[in-house]
Design a protein around this motif. Structure first.
Motif, PDB file in Angstrom:
ATOM      1  N   GLU A  71      -1.989   5.144  -1.253  1.00 63.32           N
ATOM      2  CA  GLU A  71      -2.204   4.673   0.120  1.00 63.32           C
ATOM      3  C   GLU A  71      -3.310   5.467   0.820  1.00 63.32           C
ATOM      4  N   LYS A  72      -4.009   4.782   1.743  1.00 61.38           N
ATOM      5  CA  LYS A  72      -5.116   5.402   2.472  1.00 61.38           C
ATOM      6  C   LYS A  72      -4.644   5.823   3.861  1.00 61.38           C
ATOM      7  N   PRO A  73      -4.622   7.110   4.148  1.00 56.98           N
ATOM      8  CA  PRO A  73      -4.110   7.589   5.430  1.00 56.98           C
ATOM      9  C   PRO A  73      -4.853   7.031   6.646  1.00 56.98           C
ATOM     10  N   GLU A 124      -5.363  14.922   3.120  1.00 51.27           N
ATOM     11  CA  GLU A 124      -5.789  13.831   4.002  1.00 51.27           C
ATOM     12  C   GLU A 124      -4.707  13.511   5.023  1.00 51.27           C
ATOM     13  N   TRP A 125      -3.449  13.444   4.552  1.00 55.14           N
ATOM     14  CA  TRP A 125      -2.343  13.125   5.458  1.00 55.14           C
ATOM     15  C   TRP A 125      -2.126  14.230   6.491  1.00 55.14           C
ATOM     16  N   LYS A 126      -2.247  15.472   6.079  1.00 54.42           N
ATOM     17  CA  LYS A 126      -2.045  16.589   7.010  1.00 54.42           C
ATOM     18  C   LYS A 126      -3.024  16.517   8.177  1.00 54.42           C
ATOM     19  N   ILE A 174      13.828   6.862   8.160  1.00 50.83           N
ATOM     20  CA  ILE A 174      12.987   6.782   6.961  1.00 50.83           C
ATOM     21  C   ILE A 174      12.037   5.599   7.131  1.00 50.83           C
ATOM     22  N   ILE A 175      10.748   5.873   7.258  1.00 52.46           N
ATOM     23  CA  ILE A 175       9.793   4.785   7.468  1.00 52.46           C
ATOM     24  C   ILE A 175       8.651   4.863   6.463  1.00 52.46           C
ATOM     25  N   GLY A 176       7.925   3.761   6.348  1.00 56.48           N
ATOM     26  CA  GLY A 176       6.801   3.670   5.429  1.00 56.48           C
ATOM     27  C   GLY A 176       6.511   2.214   5.150  1.00 56.48           C
ATOM     28  N   LYS A 177       5.503   1.969   4.358  1.00 50.02           N
ATOM     29  CA  LYS A 177       5.145   0.596   4.000  1.00 50.02           C
ATOM     30  C   LYS A 177       6.167   0.011   3.024  1.00 50.02           C
ATOM     31  N   PRO A 178       6.139  -1.325   2.848  1.00 46.00           N
ATOM     32  CA  PRO A 178       7.045  -1.925   1.865  1.00 46.00           C
ATOM     33  C   PRO A 178       6.830  -1.361   0.465  1.00 46.00           C
TER      34      PRO A 178
END
Length: 306
Positions: free
Chosen positions: A110-112, A149-151, A20-24
């Motif tokens: 968040e901006k991809p 955008e993420w895709k 599981i990852i991502g920004k704080p």
């Protein structure tokens, strides 16, 4: 944690490591706690709360197929300001190297195209599930636009919109994860919940209270070291050192006539008793350990480096 033999299911199982990852502060720890069904990762409103790679193990059966998910909650992806941060990012990279499935957790704001996770995600061979969290604080149009955008930048195999805080749509996410796991025997006993020892969770619970009670830089400059952990029949005895970097921070932790340290001790003891299910005697001391976040030897002693 004691070594237990792994009791394998009597039919083919799906097992694997899920990173599981991502920004704080996007809800990674909240999500793992919900998926596992236990509060293994500390959760606060402050960013950068998680410092270690924490594994949560979930064994069960879905549509007649036994499964074992070994989740890794990782520190939020950030630019390194201290050697501590460099070590935290090593935990993130290690979890990606081991992963059979990646849950990339983001939120609508968040901006991809400028996200710090992109270089890591583009290097991985594991399938990525894009998890858009905090659906309860955004509108459908914004979420749909962000998903498109993420895709375009990471090509996920699945997209799931959830609210980890309210456990909304987590069941759908679980099904996608299990379907992507390889056929493999269980890695751990089916009643095991984590790879971390009890001492680790004692230190994390105390550190969580520091994040909740104190402000500004103090929580980020502090560390908790368990010096004694004795499990008796009717009582758990815990002696903990709270490390800070400056004398002024020590004064803040202790407070006027010890008032803040007493408050910390009461709240920590209550949570420790809830977590371990027995009475706890907790003693805390505050020590100054200058610049521990940039001290390679100290970081190794504290478990941040091999």
């Amino acid at each position: 944690m004691e070594e237990n033999p792994v009791n394998q299911p009597d039919k083919p199982a799906r097992s694997g490591f899920v990173s599981i990852i991502g920004k704080p502060n996007v809800g990674k720890s909240t999500l793992m706690n919900i998926l596992v069904g236990e509060s293994l990762s500390i959760v606060t409103s402050k960013a950068q709360t998680t410092r270690h790679r924490i594994m949560g193990i979930l064994s069960g059966e879905l549509d007649g197929t036994p499964y074992q998910l070994v989740y890794s909650d990782t520190p939020g992806i950030l630019k390194s300001s201290y050697k501590l941060h460099e070590s935290m990012m090593t935990f993130v990279k290690g979890s990606l190297e081991d992963a059979d499935v990646i849950l990339f957790v983001t939120e609508p704001g968040e901006k991809p195209e400028t996200h710090d996770a992109l270089p890591l995600l583009k290097r991985t061979q594991a399938p990525i599930i894009l998890v858009m969290n905090k659906m309860d604080v955004s509108n459908q149009e914004e979420i749909a636009r962000k998903l498109e955008e993420w895709k375009n930048v990471i090509e996920p195999v699945h997209v799931v919109v959830i609210s980890a805080l309210h456990s909304h749509n987590v069941d759908s996410l679980m099904r996608y994860i299990v379907d992507l796991l390889p056929e493999h025997p269980f890695y751990f006993p089916d009643d095991e919940l984590t790879d971390k020892p009890e001492r680790f969770f004692a230190s994390e619970i105390i550190r969580e209270k520091i994040f909740l009670i104190y402000r500004q830089e103090v929580p980020y400059s502090s560390e908790v070291v368990i010096q004694e952990f004795k499990d008796r029949d009717d009582l758990l005895v815990i002696m903990a050192d709270i490390l800070v970097e400056r004398e002024s921070q020590k004064g803040i932790i202790i407070g006027d006539k010890g008032s803040m340290l007493k408050k910390l001790g009461i709240q920590a003891r209550q949570s420790l008793e809830s977590f371990f299910g027995k009475k706890v005697f907790l003693e805390t001391r505050v020590k100054v350990d200058p610049d521990w976040r940039n001290n390679e030897l100290r970081l190794k002693q504290l478990g941040y480096k091999e």
